[in-house]
Design a protein around this motif. Structure first.
Motif, PDB file in Angstrom:
ATOM      1  N   UNK A   1      -4.539  12.246  -7.978  1.00  0.00           N
ATOM      2  CA  UNK A   1      -3.405  12.881  -7.304  1.00  0.00           C
ATOM      3  C   UNK A   1      -2.569  13.618  -8.336  1.00  0.00           C
ATOM      4  N   UNK A   2      -1.660  14.455  -7.848  1.00  0.00           N
ATOM      5  CA  UNK A   2      -0.750  15.189  -8.721  1.00  0.00           C
ATOM      6  C   UNK A   2       0.625  14.536  -8.652  1.00  0.00           C
ATOM      7  N   UNK A   3       1.204  14.295  -9.819  1.00  0.00           N
ATOM      8  CA  UNK A   3       2.521  13.674  -9.911  1.00  0.00           C
ATOM      9  C   UNK A   3       3.458  14.580 -10.691  1.00  0.00           C
ATOM     10  N   UNK A   4       4.745  14.446 -10.397  1.00  0.00           N
ATOM     11  CA  UNK A   4       5.762  15.170 -11.161  1.00  0.00           C
ATOM     12  C   UNK A   4       6.713  14.168 -11.800  1.00  0.00           C
TER      13      UNK A   4
ATOM     14  N   UNK B   1       9.164   8.880 -10.563  1.00  0.00           N
ATOM     15  CA  UNK B   1       8.017   9.788 -10.514  1.00  0.00           C
ATOM     16  C   UNK B   1       7.812  10.178  -9.071  1.00  0.00           C
ATOM     17  N   UNK B   2       7.268  11.365  -8.838  1.00  0.00           N
ATOM     18  CA  UNK B   2       7.067  11.857  -7.491  1.00  0.00           C
ATOM     19  C   UNK B   2       5.598  12.172  -7.267  1.00  0.00           C
ATOM     20  N   UNK B   3       5.059  11.644  -6.179  1.00  0.00           N
ATOM     21  CA  UNK B   3       3.704  11.986  -5.756  1.00  0.00           C
ATOM     22  C   UNK B   3       3.762  13.269  -4.956  1.00  0.00           C
ATOM     23  N   UNK B   4       2.997  14.256  -5.389  1.00  0.00           N
ATOM     24  CA  UNK B   4       2.935  15.539  -4.675  1.00  0.00           C
ATOM     25  C   UNK B   4       1.708  15.539  -3.780  1.00  0.00           C
ATOM     26  N   UNK B   5       1.894  15.810  -2.511  1.00  0.00           N
ATOM     27  CA  UNK B   5       0.763  15.802  -1.564  1.00  0.00           C
ATOM     28  C   UNK B   5       1.008  16.790  -0.456  1.00  0.00           C
TER      29      UNK B   5
END
Length: 236
Positions: A193-196, A232-236
């Motif tokens: 997954x992509x995280x910020x 942290x933020x999960x980008x979806x």
């Protein structure tokens, strides 16, 4: 037994319930028009009138035999299971306690501790998007209707939901079992997954949530680390 009250409207069911609490049994309140609902960490939970449900349940802390973190996990499990059974759709828990239905956030949970008539209470607030179809400014959000195409009568839905919640609250799993079920239900667990983090994006894999409420993520650039909510933020 339990009591369930319907309010035509209110600012917040988590606040309104305090004046309705029974001394002897769990008490719940719901509305389809909550005007100033609260989410986790100061977020706002808005509902469109007569399309979504805001629900709060008050239970004595002495009746809950698990720690706060596990009550948070367990409440998310209850809602996730209810929606999965009701819709036969893919229901997951996005850490810490958002419910994702077919890839869309349809539910938020806010649990607060409050004192009422010298009794310590958990106020379990749950907001579920049921019939709303316009999420033009909220691309990650959805409702049961928009995510599955299924339409439910709001009052029947709420009464069914309340009975399910009460039955599960009265038969709480052990903390070990809760943690196992919660991790098995985690949204995007073991997937790239992509995280910020600190405005920087990188790939990572959610490994597990732990007993202290932290989420462990294996990041490409930094390795395995634990995070608390909003770190942290999960980008979806």
């Amino acid at each position: 037994m339990s009591q369930l009250f319907h309010l035509e409207n209110c600012f917040s069911t988590n606040d309104a319930i305090l004046s309705l609490i029974s001394e002897d049994e769990p008490t719940a309140v719901f509305t389809f028009n909550q005007t100033k609902g609260r989410g986790q960490y100061g977020n706002i939970w808005n509902v469109t009138p007569d399309q979504n449900m805001a629900y709060s349940l008050a239970v004595k802390t002495s009746d809950i035999n698990i720690q706060d973190t596990f009550l948070n996990y367990y409440t998310a499990i209850i809602v996730c299971d209810f929606l999965a059974n009701l819709t036969n759709a893919d229901a997951k828990i996005k850490w810490p306690n958002d419910i994702i239905l077919n890839g869309k956030k349809v539910c938020g949970i806010l649990i607060e501790k409050k004192k009422n008539n010298n009794k310590d209470l958990y106020i379990i607030g749950i907001g579920i998007n049921v019939l709303q179809t316009d999420f033009s400014n909220l691309p990650k959000a959805g409702s049961i209707l928009s995510a599955t195409g299924l339409r439910f009568d709001l009052k029947e839905f709420t009464h069914q939901f309340h009975q399910y919640v009460i039955s599960r609250i009265r038969n709480i799993n052990s903390e070990d079992e809760i943690l196992k079920i919660y991790n098995n239900s985690l949204f995007r667990k073991d997937e790239i997954s992509v995280f910020q983090k600190n405005k920087v994006r990188q790939n990572g894999i959610i490994k597990n949530a732990d007993k202290n409420g932290f989420l462990w993520i294996d990041l490409d650039n930094e390795g395995l680390q634990k995070f608390f909510h909003k770190e942290i933020e999960l980008l979806y």
